[in-house]
Design a protein around this motif. Structure first.
Motif, mmCIF file in Angstrom:
data_model
loop_
_atom_site.group_PDB
_atom_site.id
_atom_site.type_symbol
_atom_site.label_atom_id
_atom_site.label_comp_id
_atom_site.label_asym_id
_atom_site.label_seq_id
_atom_site.Cartn_x
_atom_site.Cartn_y
_atom_site.Cartn_z
ATOM 1 N N GLY A 42 -42.036 34.768 -55.391
ATOM 2 C CA GLY A 42 -41.895 35.854 -55.998
ATOM 3 C C GLY A 42 -42.721 36.948 -55.706
ATOM 4 O O GLY A 42 -43.796 36.799 -55.102
ATOM 5 N N ALA A 43 -42.430 38.012 -56.088
ATOM 6 C CA ALA A 43 -43.177 39.360 -56.226
ATOM 7 C C ALA A 43 -43.759 39.444 -57.611
ATOM 8 O O ALA A 43 -43.191 38.941 -58.663
ATOM 9 N N PRO A 44 -45.177 39.578 -57.734
ATOM 10 C CA PRO A 44 -45.806 39.854 -59.020
ATOM 11 C C PRO A 44 -45.476 41.078 -59.793
ATOM 12 O O PRO A 44 -44.679 41.829 -59.250
ATOM 13 N N HIS A 45 -45.102 40.495 -61.177
ATOM 14 C CA HIS A 45 -44.535 41.606 -62.155
ATOM 15 C C HIS A 45 -45.542 42.700 -61.964
ATOM 16 O O HIS A 45 -46.591 42.498 -62.331
ATOM 17 N N ALA A 46 -45.009 43.990 -62.199
ATOM 18 C CA ALA A 46 -45.777 45.200 -62.240
ATOM 19 C C ALA A 46 -46.835 44.919 -63.517
ATOM 20 O O ALA A 46 -48.072 45.491 -63.324
ATOM 21 N N ARG A 47 -46.582 44.713 -64.697
ATOM 22 C CA ARG A 47 -47.429 44.648 -65.924
ATOM 23 C C ARG A 47 -48.396 43.388 -65.880
ATOM 24 O O ARG A 47 -49.643 43.605 -65.972
ATOM 25 N N SER A 48 -47.971 42.413 -65.384
ATOM 26 C CA SER A 48 -48.770 40.749 -65.455
ATOM 27 C C SER A 48 -49.556 40.818 -64.264
ATOM 28 O O SER A 48 -50.600 39.981 -64.278
ATOM 29 N N ALA A 49 -49.016 41.286 -63.078
ATOM 30 C CA ALA A 49 -49.428 40.915 -61.978
ATOM 31 C C ALA A 49 -49.441 39.556 -61.600
ATOM 32 O O ALA A 49 -50.105 39.055 -60.750
ATOM 33 N N ILE A 51 -46.685 36.217 -60.701
ATOM 34 C CA ILE A 51 -45.142 35.754 -60.317
ATOM 35 C C ILE A 51 -44.486 35.128 -61.516
ATOM 36 O O ILE A 51 -43.384 35.472 -62.057
ATOM 37 N N LEU A 52 -45.522 34.342 -62.115
ATOM 38 C CA LEU A 52 -45.048 33.573 -63.321
ATOM 39 C C LEU A 52 -46.183 33.120 -63.878
ATOM 40 O O LEU A 52 -47.250 32.704 -63.294
ATOM 41 N N ASP A 53 -46.384 33.170 -64.974
ATOM 42 C CA ASP A 53 -47.748 32.749 -65.796
ATOM 43 C C ASP A 53 -47.800 31.358 -65.564
ATOM 44 O O ASP A 53 -46.675 30.269 -65.891
ATOM 45 N N LEU A 54 -49.004 30.677 -65.319
ATOM 46 C CA LEU A 54 -49.053 29.252 -64.964
ATOM 47 C C LEU A 54 -48.831 28.472 -66.235
ATOM 48 O O LEU A 54 -48.470 27.334 -66.338
ATOM 49 N N GLY A 55 -49.308 29.245 -67.289
ATOM 50 C CA GLY A 55 -48.934 28.482 -68.738
ATOM 51 C C GLY A 55 -47.628 27.955 -68.999
ATOM 52 O O GLY A 55 -47.156 26.928 -69.364
ATOM 53 N N ASP A 56 -46.804 29.027 -68.721
ATOM 54 C CA ASP A 56 -45.348 28.857 -68.642
ATOM 55 C C ASP A 56 -44.941 27.844 -67.634
ATOM 56 O O ASP A 56 -44.184 26.830 -67.952
#
Length: 131
Positions: A42-49, A51-56
């Motif tokens: 995916g593309a990184p989210h603008a706010r978090s930079a 794709i998906l938090d590795l913790g999630d």
């Protein structure tokens, strides 16, 4: 621009397998150490930079891992025959419900060198049309 992010996990499990080659040993209950790798794209989210938090991702993976680790795979609902292919498909299906951008699942038994990789149709390039 798209990125791929992967996370590995391990599980120990026992199973039997009905096959022609090495039939006697395969039909007896035996176990393996499995290593699996899940890839999301995916593309990184603008706010978090991210794709998906590795913790999630790790939390979702652990839900699936807990269905396999130290279990008799022949009795895992929805798995089918305990082949590498079935394990890839099971992990993919289970994760896809929680993580829609899963594009690849790899399962291997490094002790024997066996490996299988499921690649989502989204990863297969479309052939170019020649006019």
């Amino acid at each position: 621009m798209f990125y791929e992010l992967s996370q590995k996990f391990f599980f120990e499990a026992a199973h039997t397998l009905d096959r022609e080659l090495d039939a006697e040993g395969s039909r007896r209950i035996h176990g393996h150490t499995y290593q699996a790798q899940v890839t999301v794209r995916g593309a990184p989210h603008a706010r978090s930079a991210m794709i998906l938090d590795l913790g999630d991702l790790n939390a979702h993976i652990n839900r699936v891992r807990n269905q396999l680790d130290h279990h008799f795979l022949d009795e895992v609902p929805g798995l089918g025959p305990a082949t590498l292919e079935s394990l890839c498909a099971f992990i993919y299906r289970e994760l896809l419900a929680m993580v829609p951008n899963v594009v690849r699942v790899r399962v291997e038994r490094s002790a024997t060198g066996d490996r299988c990789e499921l690649v989502s149709a989204a990863c297969i390039p479309t052939p170019l049309k020649v006019h």
